[in-house]
Every structure is written in structure tokens, then in C-alpha cells.
Design an enzyme around this catalytic site. Structure first.
Site: not given
Ligand code: NAD
Length: 251
Positions: A88, A154
Site C-alpha cells: 500500500n 505516479y
Molecule cells: P498517505 O500519504 O496517507 O499514506 C501513504 C503511506 O505510505 C504513509 O503512511 C507513508 O508514510 C507511507 N510511505 C510512503 N513512502 C514510504 C516509504 N518509502 N517507506 C515506508 N512507508 C512509506 O496516502 P494514502 O492516500 O493513504 O495512499 C495509500 C495508497 O493508496 C498509495 O499507494 C496511494 O498511491 C494509493 N491511492 C490513494 C488514493 C487516494 O485518493 N487517497 C487514490 C488512489 C491510490
């Protein structure tokens, strides 16, 4: 609650916040021992306090690829095996295409794609020893369902995740490891707030093509991931499941 998931052991990367925290919460609800891996120790500790005894935390910056084999060896030494991996963790970057440097591009690809590859490889080596096999769930994005401007790195990373899901599913399913992917639509988290809240036009566009008309909640993704990871999905492999209020098919 699915009793089939009791006693299973899961890793959720980026589980300290947003969607990852919700996924971890849904797995813990199903009695899965859930190991959250993230970078921010304070966020990890808060997640553990919220999720309780079925949650363990490991601090690791997954973009440091050389740390990944030891991380997985430590987890297996402490917990015996890994049944479920949820890839994730991810980062986003919104910039005009021509402003994106090689370093910018590589930074996004390293976290969103190369780390997913390296972590999956190390976990699969362990899952192959597990008589009950395993389940991997990757997280992609609407950026790989259709074109979104100003998110080139991305988009490249998330499109690759979907291809990798299919390639891994064909190679690993005969060996008892299912590999699937959830493609979240626009979900209310810090990441989407950064991308949308200072760009009302983009937010209106995202919601305008979402038939259900609202942002999703992290728990919506958690439910879908928990299902795909569970034995209830035992004949499902290689799929990309949009969980998006209809955004990917919206007019
Ligand atoms: P967020 O920024 O709240 O969470 C991302 C998490 O990943 C954070 O806890 C961060 O610390 C962790 N992270 C990032 N880089 C890291 C690393 N190098 N090592 C360890 N941990 C790391 O974002 P989110 O919205 O919860 O996103 C979670 C996933 O869902 C991501 O892959 C994102 O691309 C995907 N996503 C989110 C959305 C949205 O609308 N929020 C839409 C499509 C996809």
C-alpha cells in the site's frame, strides 16, 4: 467475521495512516495478526495504540531497497511466516511534465514500484515455504485507468503495478500464491487532500465523473483488500478491482 482469516499473518506497508491504516484495521477486525511497516515512528505507535495486540509495527523506509531482505527476515524470525502482503505504501507528486527531473521521476518509481517489486520478491520466497500459500494485494490508482495530467511518474508507477499484478498472478498462482490489485478512486486521505484541496477545478472534475458523487473513505478500500486477501476470494487472482464509486466508468 471470516474465521478463515484467524491466525493469519499480514504485512501492510504504509499502514500508519490513510488507506493503509484502514486496511490494517479491517484485517485486525478479522483476527489477522497485522504487521504495519512505515517510516514515521510516531504514526506507527499511534496506529498500534489504536489497533491493539493483533498489530505489530516495524519502522523501515522502503525506498532503501537494501533494507528489505533483513526486514522480511526479521519479521519471519519473529512471527514464523507471512500469509498476506498488502503493498500500500506510496507517494505522489503533482508537477508539469516538463518540470519533472530525472531524480523526481526515479524517487517516485523507487517507492511506488521498485520497493513493491523487492518486497514482494522477499515475501514470496517465504510464502513458497508455506503449505497454505499466500495472497498479495497491490494498490494502484485511477491514474492507471485513464489519463490524469501532471502526475507522470505516479501514473507510470501505478500502471506498472497493474502489469506486475497480472505477470505475478500467472507465475505464482500455480504455486498457491494469489496476486490481485485494488484501484482506489478518489479517497479522503492526506494524499488526496494535497492533490485536490488547492485545486478546486481538479476536485470538481474528480467528483463530476464519480457517479456516486462523493469521495470514498479509507475503510471502503480496507473492506475490498480484506476480501481479496481472504479465503472468500480463493478463486480470484490477477484482477484489478476499482473501488471508486464508479469513477473509472463515469461519463
Ligand atoms: P498517505 O500519504 O496517507 O499514506 C501513504 C503511506 O505510505 C504513509 O503512511 C507513508 O508514510 C507511507 N510511505 C510512503 N513512502 C514510504 C516509504 N518509502 N517507506 C515506508 N512507508 C512509506 O496516502 P494514502 O492516500 O493513504 O495512499 C495509500 C495508497 O493508496 C498509495 O499507494 C496511494 O498511491 C494509493 N491511492 C490513494 C488514493 C487516494 O485518493 N487517497 C487514490 C488512489 C491510490
Amino acid at each position: 467475521m471470516s474465521t478463515a482469516q484467524q491466525n493469519k499473518i499480514a504485512i501492510v506497508t504504509g499502514g500508519g495512516s490513510g488507506i493503509g491504516l484502514a486496511i490494517a484495521g479491517k484485517l485486525v477486525q478479522r483476527q489477522v495478526h497485522t504487521i504495519i511497516v512505515g517510516r514515521d515512528e510516531a504514526k506507527l505507535a499511534a496506529a498500534k495504540a489504536q489497533l491493539g495486540g493483533l498489530c505489530s509495527i516495524y519502522s523501515c523506509d522502503l525506498s532503501q531497497l537494501s533494507a528489505i531482505p533483513n526486514l522480511i527476515a526479521d519479521i519471519v524470525a519473529a512471527h514464523g511466516r507471512i500469509d498476506i502482503l498488502v503493498n500500500n505504501a506510496g507517494i505522489n507528486m503533482k508537477k508539469e511534465f516538463t518540470e519533472v527531473s530525472d531524480e523526481d521521476f526515479e524517487r517516485i518509481i523507487r517507492t511506488n514500484l521498485t520497493a513493491v517489486f523487492a518486497l514482494s520478491r522477499e515475501v514470496v520466497k517465504q510464502m513458497l515455504n508455506n503449505p497454505h500459500g499466500g495472497s498479495i494485494v497491490n494498490i494502484s490508482s485511477m491514474a492507471s485507468q485513464y489519463g490524469i495530467p501532471k502526475v507522470i511518474a505516479y501514473t507510470a508507477s501505478k500502471s506498472a503495478i497493474e502489469g506486475m499484478t497480472r505477470a505475478l498472478a500467472t507465475e505464482l498462482s500455480p504455486k498457491g500464491i494469489r496476486v490481485n490489485c485494488v484501484a482506489p478512486g478518489f479517497i479522503a486521505t492526506d494524499m488526496s487532500a494535497k492533490a485536490l484541496n488547492n485545486d478546486p477545478e481538479r476536485k470538481a472534475k474528480a467528483l463530476g465523473r464519480t457517479p456516486m458523487g462523493v469521495l470514498g473513505q479509507p475503510a471502503d478500500i480496507g473492506d475490498a483488500v480484506a476480501f481479496l486477501a481472504s479465503d472468500a476470494a480463493q478463486y480470484i487472482t490477477g484482477v484489478v478491482l476499482p473501488v471508486d464509486g464508479g469513477n473509472s466508468i463515469g461519463f
